[in-house]
Design an enzyme around this catalytic site. Structure first.
Site, short mmCIF file in Angstrom:
data_model
loop_
_atom_site.label_atom_id
_atom_site.label_comp_id
_atom_site.label_asym_id
_atom_site.label_seq_id
_atom_site.Cartn_x
_atom_site.Cartn_y
_atom_site.Cartn_z
N ALA A 83 0.85 -1.19 0.00
CA ALA A 83 0.00 0.00 0.00
C ALA A 83 0.89 1.24 0.00
O ALA A 83 2.10 1.16 0.18
CB ALA A 83 -0.90 -0.01 1.23
N GLY A 128 -0.19 -5.07 0.55
CA GLY A 128 -1.32 -4.99 -0.36
C GLY A 128 -1.07 -5.65 -1.69
O GLY A 128 -2.01 -6.11 -2.36
N GLU A 131 -1.79 -9.25 -1.17
CA GLU A 131 -3.24 -9.38 -1.03
C GLU A 131 -3.95 -9.26 -2.37
O GLU A 131 -4.92 -9.97 -2.64
CB GLU A 131 -3.75 -8.33 -0.04
N GLU A 151 3.08 -5.97 7.51
CA GLU A 151 2.37 -4.85 8.15
C GLU A 151 2.73 -4.66 9.62
O GLU A 151 2.70 -3.54 10.13
CB GLU A 151 0.85 -5.06 8.01
#
Length: 278
Positions: A83, A128, A131, A151
């Site tokens: 992210a 991300g 994911e 994370e």
């Protein structure tokens, strides 16, 4: 307008789209920040996937102008390195809630598209990025790829589906280790754990393999492929008996459909079927 026409008309700043031979290749084009998933990238991906959801195989006159999707990242270093941390650092809890809600919805949309989606992971697929890849049907990786959910090193936890999908891929024990430690794994280890289907030499081989998978699926009945994808996903969270009941219902529903009648007739007559996607 066909799905392909609607995609061509989109105003894009962070994505490159290429439709050839009914295969849509989506390239995230932020190599200067390792293709990080900013809110803008997520918004553009949602636009693209929204068009696919609304158009492919929908209604009484289904549009099968796109028979599969490849997602990759620009440059040799990253699929998606994660992210956009710089943007996340400034978010309030309310903004973070909207950010994760939109990202989770995007991954669910990808997962439920009626056509195969292949993640072609060229480099980092962290946070991300991992994911996003796990929302695809098949993950292919180049030899230099790396995966992880780091994370916890940021004082966060996975928020785009990692806590849910990683254990579905690698099992609860390995998922716990990777999520709790933030450990990064190589393409070879990801393949051994079952996260990656195949490791390819380089980016060219990676994209060729991704297109080959979709081209093979595109020779089959599109409605059968869509039904198989739905059934695998629906049965995944159920014990064996319940999963078998889901499969049985979906199997029986195929009987009498135009594609089933054409496919079985072609087999008996020893010819190639001509599927209409009905």
């Amino acid at each position: 307008m066909t799905v392909a026409d609607r995609l061509a008309a989109l105003d894009r700043r962070t994505l490159a789209l290429d439709v050839r031979e009914a295969i849509l290749t989506i390239t995230i084009t932020r190599p200067e920040v390792l293709n990080a998933l900013s809110p803008e990238v997520i918004a553009e991906l949602r636009e693209v996937v929204g068009i696919l959801r609304d158009g492919i195989g929908a209604g009484t006159d289904p549009d099968w102008s796109v028979r599969g999707v490849v997602i990759t990242g620009a440059g040799p270093k990253a699929f998606v390195a994660g992210a956009d941390i710089a943007r996340m650092r400034e978010m309030t809890a309310e903004q973070a809630d909207a950010y994760t809600a939109e990202a989770q919805e995007l991954t669910s949309w990808l997962e439920t598209l009626p056509v195969p989606v292949v993640a072609a992971v060229n480099g980092f697929a962290l946070g991300g990025g991992c994911e996003l890849a796990m929302a695809c049907d098949v993950i292919l990786a180049s030899e230099n790829a790396a995966f992880g959910q780091p994370e916890v090193a940021l004082g966060l936890i996975p928020g785009f589906g990692g806590c849910v999908r990683l254990q579905q891929y690698v099992g609860i024990a390995a998922a716990r280790e990777l999520i709790l430690t933030g450990r990064r794994i190589s393409a070879a280890e990801a393949e051994r754990l079952g996260l990656v289907s195949r490791v390819l030499e380089d980016q060219d081989a990676l994209l060729a393999a991704a297109r080959e998978i979709i081209a093979l699926a595109a020779r089959q009945s599109p409605t059968a492929v869509a039904a198989a994808k739905r059934t695998v996903r629906a049965a995944q969270a159920h014990p064996t008996d319940a999963g078998l009941a889901i499969e049985r219902e979906a199997f029986v529903a195929r009987f009498g459909t135009p594609d089933m009648l054409e496919g079985t007739a072609a087999f008996v007559e020893k010819r190639r079927p001509e599927f209409t996607g009905a």
